[in-house]
Write an enzyme that holds these catalytic residues in place. Structure first.
Site, PDB file in Angstrom:
ATOM      1  N   PHE A   1      65.735  30.047 -55.377  1.00  0.00           N
ATOM      2  CA  PHE A   1      67.062  29.442 -55.366  1.00  0.00           C
ATOM      3  C   PHE A   1      67.231  28.653 -54.072  1.00  0.00           C
ATOM      4  O   PHE A   1      67.127  29.195 -52.981  1.00  0.00           O
ATOM      5  CB  PHE A   1      68.157  30.498 -55.494  1.00  0.00           C
ATOM      6  CG  PHE A   1      69.468  29.885 -55.880  1.00  0.00           C
ATOM      7  CD1 PHE A   1      69.728  29.559 -57.210  1.00  0.00           C
ATOM      8  CD2 PHE A   1      70.427  29.599 -54.919  1.00  0.00           C
ATOM      9  CE1 PHE A   1      70.924  28.952 -57.568  1.00  0.00           C
ATOM     10  CE2 PHE A   1      71.631  28.995 -55.271  1.00  0.00           C
ATOM     11  CZ  PHE A   1      71.882  28.676 -56.594  1.00  0.00           C
ATOM     12  N   VAL A   2      67.458  27.364 -54.217  1.00  0.00           N
ATOM     13  CA  VAL A   2      67.513  26.491 -53.042  1.00  0.00           C
ATOM     14  C   VAL A   2      68.944  26.037 -52.773  1.00  0.00           C
ATOM     15  O   VAL A   2      69.758  25.923 -53.692  1.00  0.00           O
ATOM     16  CB  VAL A   2      66.583  25.263 -53.198  1.00  0.00           C
ATOM     17  CG1 VAL A   2      65.128  25.680 -53.147  1.00  0.00           C
ATOM     18  CG2 VAL A   2      66.871  24.488 -54.475  1.00  0.00           C
TER      19      VAL A   2
ATOM     20  N   ASP B   1      70.648  16.462 -58.751  1.00  0.00           N
ATOM     21  CA  ASP B   1      70.057  17.193 -57.628  1.00  0.00           C
ATOM     22  C   ASP B   1      68.825  17.986 -58.056  1.00  0.00           C
ATOM     23  O   ASP B   1      67.783  17.918 -57.426  1.00  0.00           O
ATOM     24  CB  ASP B   1      71.102  18.129 -56.977  1.00  0.00           C
ATOM     25  CG  ASP B   1      71.853  19.002 -57.988  1.00  0.00           C
ATOM     26  OD1 ASP B   1      71.529  18.951 -59.195  1.00  0.00           O
ATOM     27  OD2 ASP B   1      72.761  19.737 -57.574  1.00  0.00           O
TER      28      ASP B   1
ATOM     29  N   ARG C   1      76.414  23.215 -48.887  1.00  0.00           N
ATOM     30  CA  ARG C   1      76.199  21.832 -49.338  1.00  0.00           C
ATOM     31  C   ARG C   1      75.965  20.879 -48.165  1.00  0.00           C
ATOM     32  O   ARG C   1      75.347  19.831 -48.312  1.00  0.00           O
ATOM     33  CB  ARG C   1      77.416  21.334 -50.123  1.00  0.00           C
ATOM     34  CG  ARG C   1      77.642  22.040 -51.452  1.00  0.00           C
ATOM     35  CD  ARG C   1      78.672  21.272 -52.275  1.00  0.00           C
ATOM     36  NE  ARG C   1      79.198  22.039 -53.383  1.00  0.00           N
ATOM     37  CZ  ARG C   1      78.617  22.181 -54.575  1.00  0.00           C
ATOM     38  NH1 ARG C   1      77.457  21.596 -54.812  1.00  0.00           N
ATOM     39  NH2 ARG C   1      79.175  22.887 -55.532  1.00  0.00           N
TER      40      ARG C   1
ATOM     41  N   ASP D   1      66.500  22.438 -63.489  1.00  0.00           N
ATOM     42  CA  ASP D   1      66.019  23.824 -63.445  1.00  0.00           C
ATOM     43  C   ASP D   1      65.496  24.168 -64.849  1.00  0.00           C
ATOM     44  O   ASP D   1      64.352  23.866 -65.178  1.00  0.00           O
ATOM     45  CB  ASP D   1      67.198  24.691 -62.987  1.00  0.00           C
ATOM     46  CG  ASP D   1      66.853  26.149 -62.769  1.00  0.00           C
ATOM     47  OD1 ASP D   1      65.667  26.476 -62.725  1.00  0.00           O
ATOM     48  OD2 ASP D   1      67.766  26.969 -62.642  1.00  0.00           O
TER      49      ASP D   1
ATOM     50  N   GLY E   1      76.700  18.718 -56.947  1.00  0.00           N
ATOM     51  CA  GLY E   1      75.466  18.899 -56.172  1.00  0.00           C
ATOM     52  C   GLY E   1      74.721  17.645 -55.782  1.00  0.00           C
ATOM     53  O   GLY E   1      73.957  17.652 -54.818  1.00  0.00           O
TER      54      GLY E   1
HETATM   55  P1  IMP Z   1      69.655  23.721 -65.548  1.00  0.00           P
HETATM   56  O1  IMP Z   1      70.626  23.451 -66.652  1.00  0.00           O
HETATM   57  O2  IMP Z   1      69.100  25.111 -65.629  1.00  0.00           O
HETATM   58  O3  IMP Z   1      68.565  22.684 -65.438  1.00  0.00           O
HETATM   59  O4  IMP Z   1      70.484  23.747 -64.198  1.00  0.00           O
HETATM   60  C1  IMP Z   1      70.957  22.626 -63.621  1.00  0.00           C
HETATM   61  C2  IMP Z   1      72.026  22.935 -62.609  1.00  0.00           C
HETATM   62  O5  IMP Z   1      72.005  24.273 -62.108  1.00  0.00           O
HETATM   63  C3  IMP Z   1      71.802  22.056 -61.402  1.00  0.00           C
HETATM   64  O6  IMP Z   1      72.428  20.809 -61.563  1.00  0.00           O
HETATM   65  C4  IMP Z   1      72.404  22.872 -60.288  1.00  0.00           C
HETATM   66  O7  IMP Z   1      73.791  22.619 -60.218  1.00  0.00           O
HETATM   67  C5  IMP Z   1      72.198  24.301 -60.712  1.00  0.00           C
HETATM   68  N1  IMP Z   1      71.012  24.875 -60.071  1.00  0.00           N
HETATM   69  C6  IMP Z   1      69.842  25.178 -60.657  1.00  0.00           C
HETATM   70  N2  IMP Z   1      68.967  25.675 -59.775  1.00  0.00           N
HETATM   71  C7  IMP Z   1      69.592  25.680 -58.572  1.00  0.00           C
HETATM   72  C8  IMP Z   1      69.193  26.073 -57.244  1.00  0.00           C
HETATM   73  O8  IMP Z   1      68.063  26.524 -56.962  1.00  0.00           O
HETATM   74  N3  IMP Z   1      70.121  25.914 -56.274  1.00  0.00           N
HETATM   75  C9  IMP Z   1      71.372  25.419 -56.511  1.00  0.00           C
HETATM   76  N4  IMP Z   1      71.766  25.036 -57.723  1.00  0.00           N
HETATM   77  C10 IMP Z   1      70.898  25.159 -58.761  1.00  0.00           C
END
Ligand code: IMP
Length: 187
Positions: A150-151, A98, A163, A101, A42
């Site tokens: 969700f982006v 990127d 992408r 979350d 990403g």
């Molecule tokens: P986390 O472990 O929940 O912080 O998620 C991190 C990963 O989830 C990011 O590096 C993204 O690959 C994916 N992700 C989380 N939210 C989004 C979103 O809104 N769009 C696309 N990918 C996301």
């Protein structure tokens, strides 16, 4: 099923913000032995733009991660699918991500990288969703905060699509269109 992408940050706004982040990193990291650790997939678009806005000598390396979850939610169980090509011991690492979350992926990654004994370890993230935080991770340089949506675009995917959009948008169900400022895509 068709989907629309509603523009959240257009190309101009993204480029302006990434330029500001690059300038901040440039003034904060002068004289350091910089390596950008780019988290695939990403972050590839953001990293390409950010690297060109950092006016310092640096190297770039890539790390592939797969996190397990139900599609839009990570479980925090993360696997390194492709490791760095060189040691980061004694170097000044900036992780380029990127989106942070829940923070689970970044927390895992920082723990892993710390064991490799970099001189410093910092994070540049384009997006942060504070509403979904489960683990607080330090973000040294942040582009934008976003709501709990969700982006996609600018490197970010949904099921590997979107992408290549030059902007960041929110995926919404609805009729697709082929042109226009709504940025609608889909098939
Ligand atoms: P986390 O472990 O929940 O912080 O998620 C991190 C990963 O989830 C990011 O590096 C993204 O690959 C994916 N992700 C989380 N939210 C989004 C979103 O809104 N769009 C696309 N990918 C996301």
């Amino acid at each position: 099923m068709t989907e629309r992408v509603k523009v959240l940050f257009d190309e101009t706004r993204l480029q302006e913000r990434v330029a500001q982040m690059g300038a901040q990193i440039t003034s904060a990291c002068r004289g350091q032995d910089l390596v950008l650790v780019v988290v695939l997939k990403g972050s590839f678009v953001f990293a390409a733009d950010l690297a060109r806005r950092i006016d310092l000598p640096l190297t770039v390396d890539f790390l592939g991660l797969r996190s397990y979850g139900d599609g839009t939610e990570t479980s925090g169980v993360v696997q390194i699918t492709s490791d760095l090509s060189r040691s980061i011991e004694g170097r000044d690492v900036i992780v380029v991500e990127d989106i942070v979350d829940t923070g689970l992926t970044m927390a895992y990654l920082l723990d892993n990288l710390r064991t490799r004994r970099p001189r410093s370890l910092r994070v540049a993230a384009l997006l942060h969703k504070p509403a979904r935080t489960r683990i607080v991770v330090p973000i040294d340089w942040l582009g934008f905060t976003v709501d709990d949506v969700f982006v996609v675009g600018y490197g970010l995917d949904h099921a590997e699509r979107y992408r290549n959009l030059p902007y960041i948008g929110v995926l919404e169900p609805g009729p697709s269109a082929t042109t226009g400022t709504s940025g609608a895509v889909g098939s």
